[in-house]
Design a protein around this motif. Structure first.
Motif, mmCIF file in Angstrom:
data_model
loop_
_atom_site.group_PDB
_atom_site.id
_atom_site.type_symbol
_atom_site.label_atom_id
_atom_site.label_comp_id
_atom_site.label_asym_id
_atom_site.label_seq_id
_atom_site.Cartn_x
_atom_site.Cartn_y
_atom_site.Cartn_z
ATOM 1 N N VAL A 159 0.873 -1.177 0.000
ATOM 2 C CA VAL A 159 0.000 0.000 0.000
ATOM 3 C C VAL A 159 0.910 1.226 0.000
ATOM 4 C CG1 VAL A 159 -1.906 1.159 1.146
ATOM 5 C CG2 VAL A 159 -1.678 -1.316 1.345
ATOM 6 N N PHE A 160 0.592 2.157 -0.910
ATOM 7 C CA PHE A 160 1.492 3.283 -1.149
ATOM 8 C C PHE A 160 0.986 4.560 -0.475
ATOM 9 C CE2 PHE A 160 1.701 0.309 -4.624
ATOM 10 C CZ PHE A 160 3.045 0.193 -4.906
ATOM 11 N N GLN A 161 1.911 5.493 -0.333
ATOM 12 C CA GLN A 161 1.565 6.795 0.253
ATOM 13 C C GLN A 161 0.471 7.497 -0.552
ATOM 14 O OE1 GLN A 161 5.023 9.251 0.837
ATOM 15 N NE2 GLN A 161 3.820 11.069 1.236
ATOM 16 N N SER A 162 0.587 7.398 -1.907
ATOM 17 C CA SER A 162 -0.353 8.164 -2.748
ATOM 18 C C SER A 162 -1.467 7.265 -3.312
ATOM 19 C CB SER A 162 0.416 8.845 -3.869
ATOM 20 O OG SER A 162 1.224 7.894 -4.536
ATOM 21 N N PHE A 163 -1.827 6.239 -2.609
ATOM 22 C CA PHE A 163 -2.943 5.314 -2.908
ATOM 23 C C PHE A 163 -2.713 4.500 -4.186
ATOM 24 C CE2 PHE A 163 -5.069 9.565 -1.884
ATOM 25 C CZ PHE A 163 -4.672 9.528 -0.563
ATOM 26 N N VAL A 220 5.585 -1.860 8.295
ATOM 27 C CA VAL A 220 4.919 -0.558 8.186
ATOM 28 C C VAL A 220 5.954 0.559 8.325
ATOM 29 C CG1 VAL A 220 3.132 0.915 9.173
ATOM 30 C CG2 VAL A 220 2.883 -1.570 9.315
ATOM 31 N N VAL A 221 6.060 1.375 7.283
ATOM 32 C CA VAL A 221 6.878 2.589 7.406
ATOM 33 C C VAL A 221 5.928 3.718 7.767
ATOM 34 C CG1 VAL A 221 8.223 4.295 6.136
ATOM 35 C CG2 VAL A 221 8.654 1.865 5.776
ATOM 36 N N THR A 222 6.206 4.392 8.863
ATOM 37 C CA THR A 222 5.270 5.450 9.282
ATOM 38 C C THR A 222 5.978 6.523 10.096
ATOM 39 O OG1 THR A 222 3.147 5.890 10.353
ATOM 40 C CG2 THR A 222 4.562 4.286 11.424
ATOM 41 N N HIS A 223 5.338 7.693 10.141
ATOM 42 C CA HIS A 223 5.800 8.752 11.042
ATOM 43 C C HIS A 223 4.834 8.898 12.218
ATOM 44 C CE1 HIS A 223 9.049 10.091 8.530
ATOM 45 N NE2 HIS A 223 8.255 10.128 7.484
ATOM 46 N N ALA A 276 -7.726 -2.842 0.657
ATOM 47 C CA ALA A 276 -8.566 -3.971 0.218
ATOM 48 C C ALA A 276 -8.000 -4.588 -1.055
ATOM 49 C CB ALA A 276 -10.000 -3.490 -0.009
ATOM 50 N N ARG A 277 -7.521 -3.738 -1.963
ATOM 51 C CA ARG A 277 -6.965 -4.244 -3.231
ATOM 52 C C ARG A 277 -5.751 -5.140 -2.971
ATOM 53 N NH1 ARG A 277 -4.597 -0.123 -7.691
ATOM 54 N NH2 ARG A 277 -3.082 0.242 -6.025
ATOM 55 N N ALA A 278 -4.890 -4.690 -2.051
ATOM 56 C CA ALA A 278 -3.711 -5.509 -1.749
ATOM 57 C C ALA A 278 -4.119 -6.820 -1.077
ATOM 58 C CB ALA A 278 -2.753 -4.723 -0.863
ATOM 59 N N LEU A 279 -5.129 -6.740 -0.199
ATOM 60 C CA LEU A 279 -5.560 -7.953 0.516
ATOM 61 C C LEU A 279 -6.236 -8.955 -0.404
ATOM 62 C CD1 LEU A 279 -7.034 -6.401 3.783
ATOM 63 C CD2 LEU A 279 -4.951 -7.771 3.555
ATOM 64 N N ALA A 280 -6.820 -8.459 -1.494
ATOM 65 C CA ALA A 280 -7.553 -9.348 -2.404
ATOM 66 C C ALA A 280 -6.643 -10.409 -3.013
ATOM 67 C CB ALA A 280 -8.213 -8.526 -3.512
ATOM 68 N N MET A 281 -5.343 -10.150 -3.024
ATOM 69 C CA MET A 281 -4.409 -11.138 -3.580
ATOM 70 C C MET A 281 -4.012 -12.181 -2.531
ATOM 71 S SD MET A 281 -3.917 -10.497 -6.747
ATOM 72 C CE MET A 281 -2.348 -11.167 -7.280
ATOM 73 N N ASP A 282 -4.634 -12.129 -1.356
ATOM 74 C CA ASP A 282 -4.279 -13.025 -0.242
ATOM 75 C C ASP A 282 -2.774 -13.059 -0.010
ATOM 76 O OD1 ASP A 282 -6.868 -13.818 0.418
ATOM 77 O OD2 ASP A 282 -6.897 -15.185 -1.297
ATOM 78 N N PRO A 283 -2.199 -11.898 0.256
ATOM 79 C CA PRO A 283 -0.736 -11.847 0.395
ATOM 80 C C PRO A 283 -0.269 -12.525 1.683
ATOM 81 C CG PRO A 283 -1.684 -9.740 1.007
ATOM 82 C CD PRO A 283 -2.826 -10.587 0.520
ATOM 83 N N LYS A 284 0.999 -12.941 1.647
ATOM 84 C CA LYS A 284 1.573 -13.534 2.850
ATOM 85 C C LYS A 284 2.054 -12.443 3.782
ATOM 86 C CE LYS A 284 2.938 -17.750 0.570
ATOM 87 N NZ LYS A 284 4.016 -18.554 0.011
ATOM 88 N N ILE A 285 2.320 -11.283 3.209
ATOM 89 C CA ILE A 285 2.837 -10.176 4.011
ATOM 90 C C ILE A 285 2.337 -8.873 3.399
ATOM 91 C CG2 ILE A 285 5.003 -10.200 2.664
ATOM 92 C CD1 ILE A 285 6.458 -9.298 5.195
ATOM 93 N N MET A 286 2.103 -7.884 4.242
ATOM 94 C CA MET A 286 1.649 -6.577 3.733
ATOM 95 C C MET A 286 2.707 -5.522 4.043
ATOM 96 S SD MET A 286 -1.536 -6.404 2.365
ATOM 97 C CE MET A 286 -2.299 -4.858 2.815
ATOM 98 N N LEU A 287 2.975 -4.684 3.048
ATOM 99 C CA LEU A 287 3.928 -3.592 3.223
ATOM 100 C C LEU A 287 3.158 -2.271 3.148
ATOM 101 C CD1 LEU A 287 6.580 -4.872 0.633
ATOM 102 C CD2 LEU A 287 6.404 -5.468 3.057
ATOM 103 N N PHE A 288 3.376 -1.396 4.097
ATOM 104 C CA PHE A 288 2.680 -0.101 4.111
ATOM 105 C C PHE A 288 3.722 1.010 4.072
ATOM 106 C CE2 PHE A 288 -0.161 -3.107 6.098
ATOM 107 C CZ PHE A 288 -1.422 -2.747 5.632
ATOM 108 N N ASP A 289 3.661 1.820 3.037
ATOM 109 C CA ASP A 289 4.669 2.864 2.872
ATOM 110 C C ASP A 289 4.084 4.245 3.186
ATOM 111 O OD1 ASP A 289 6.851 4.337 2.245
ATOM 112 O OD2 ASP A 289 6.637 4.155 0.078
#
Lengths: 277, 217
Positions: A114-118, A223-226, A180-193
């Motif tokens: 999941v990207f910063q700019s959607f 998760v990369v976050t501030h 939701a779009r990223a989860l639809a692929m049933d990923p093993k891991i989620m990355l959040f930028d």
């Protein structure tokens, strides 16, 4: 490079949860943009179900590290595996061999980002944004993919937006669709930028709530976050990166309230000064 | 009003010529579009040799007037043993000529998409052909639609040049009527009005597409 004298102790402590195969294994990854080294021999292991939050100053290499994991950025040295499967490069003895584009694409399908700019596809409806990849990449039947997409939309609280185009949604809604779009692929891991950085403050909460729900469901997340308070709430471990190296890592309270290195202390002081009301 | 009698009497004949103009333009626009997309993709994704070849082709074609190319092909094609009916020969030349311009329009459309769209598609595990098919080209072609329609307007008008190699269409039909009636002003005012109507309709369609692009979907 600033103070790293006290870093040795931090790398000696293994804060990984016990004894299962790591879901994500980053080994000795180095990456340069021209003459600038952005990642320097970075190694990180993430256990299944673990939530690792990566913090650090701007330009420290956090986003690049995340983008290397699914090979949106190529890296010069090291290897990365997700659930034991290599991403981008295989090792044959001491040799490092690049996988074919088709294999890399297949590997990427196991990682949600999941990207910063959607980055939603503006020409598709919300439902198609979510169902397109499962249908076209994984070969799922359209009806199944769309039913799953509706489930995921309900999960992120956007059941009524299935037929809308992204341009008609708020930033927070778009970001929840992106999750939701990223989860639809049933990923093993989620990355959040930095997924809340582009949002108005009042929209941040709804996105963080969706992520929290995901973490509670046992999803492995990097998760990369501030958002430090969010990091504290959600993280099993916080990793601090600066100058392309992991300076310190540990449990949230250790890193945020009792950091061992001067660099983390300085970063948190700057952060607190900036956000103190 | 009597001055316009030659035009009024010959108007159905001119309309038949206009029909031929539209047929020729439409027949040339289809291969020009396909070739334009292919050339744009080769320019963006091809290896160095392919890219250099495409650029050389674009520079060559864009640097020579269409009239010269049409005349050249008119004399050259029979010598090469290629026995094309004149209509198809002309369509081929116009298509190759306009493909060069269209490819630049499509290339600009592809390159104007933000990197983020590529990242999102790659991040979902799409291969490059799939990414192009469902994410990149649908958006790039939409962005390219307004300038593409402008090129189509130009293509319609360019068909008037083919009368020079003896093909019958609106301009040729007008010249025939002038030779018969000796009323060049009235007849060419009529021919101009017909060209204008065809191109105006296309331009309106272009504006409509532009509004759709500007105001989302």
């Amino acid at each position: 490079m600033a103070d790293i004298s006290s870093d040795a102790s931090s790398t000696a402590i293994d804060v990984r949860p016990l004894a299962r195969r790591p879901m994500l294994e980053i080994s000795g990854v180095s990456k340069s943009f021209g003459a600038t080294q952005v990642l320097c021999d970075v190694s990180l292991s993430v256990a299944p179900g673990e939530v690792v939050v990566v913090i650090g100053p701007s330009g420290s290499g956090k986003t690049t590290l995340l983008r290397c994991i699914n090979l949106l950025e190529d890296y010069e040295e090291g290897t990365i595996t997700v659930d034991g499967a290599p991403i981008g490069y295989r090792r044959r003895g001491s040799e490092r061999i690049r996988m074919s584009e088709r294999d890399i694409a297949a590997a990427r399908a196991t990682i949600g980002m999941v990207f910063q700019s959607f980055n939603l596809f503006p020409h598709m409806t919300v439902l198609r944004n979510i169902a397109a990849a499962p249908v076209r990449v994984k070969g799922a039947p359209r009806e199944t993919a769309e039913a799953r997409a509706r489930e995921l939309l309900a999960m992120v609280g956007l059941s009524d937006k299935a037929a809308e185009h992204p341009a008609r949604l708020s930033g927070g809604q778009q970001q929840r669709v992106a999750i939701a779009r990223a989860l639809a692929m049933d990923p093993k891991i989620m990355l959040f930028d930095e997924v809340t950085s582009a949002l108005d403050p009042e929209l941040v909460g709804e996105v963080l709530a969706a992520m929290q729900q995901l973490a509670q469901g046992g999803m492995t997340m990097v998760v990369v976050t501030h958002e430090m308070s969010f990091a504290r709430d959600i993280a099993d471990r916080i990793v601090f990166i600066d100058g392309g190296v992991i300076v310190e890592q540990g449990k949230p309270d250790e890193i945020l309230f009792a950091p061992r290195t001067n660099r983390v202390r300085a970063f948190l002081k700057r952060y607190n000064d900036r956000y103190r009301i | 009003m009597n001055n316009f009698n030659p035009l009024i009497h010959s108007f159905p004949y001119l309309l038949r010529g206009a029909g031929m103009t539209v047929l020729m333009a439409a027949t040339a626009a289809i291969p020009a579009t396909v070739l334009g997309v292919v050339l744009a993709l080769l320019q963006v994704f091809g290896n160095r040799i392919l890219r250099a070849s495409v650029i050389a082709y674009l520079l060559l074609v864009r640097g020579i007037p269409l009239l010269v190319l049409l005349t050249f092909a008119y004399y050259l094609l029979p010598l090469t043993g290629i026995d094309l009916p004149p209509f198809w020969g002309v369509v081929l030349v116009i298509a190759c000529y306009y493909a060069a311009f269209m490819s630049e329009v499509f290339r600009a459309g592809i390159l104007s998409l933000p990197q983020a769209q590529w990242d999102a598609a790659r991040g979902l595990g799409m291969t490059r052909p799939l990414m192009l098919k469902i994410v990149i080209l649908p958006q790039a072609l939409r962005l390219a639609a307004p300038p593409y329609v402008s090129l189509c307007v130009s293509l319609v008008k360019a068909t008037s040049l083919v009368s020079i190699v003896g093909l019958w269409e609106l301009t040729m039909a007008s010249r025939e009527v002038v030779e018969r009636t000796l009323a060049p002003f009235q007849v060419f005012i009529g021919a101009g009005a017909i060209y204008f109507c065809i191109c105006y309709a296309l331009a309106l369609y272009g504006r409509h597409l532009e509004r759709r692009v500007l105001h989302g979907h």
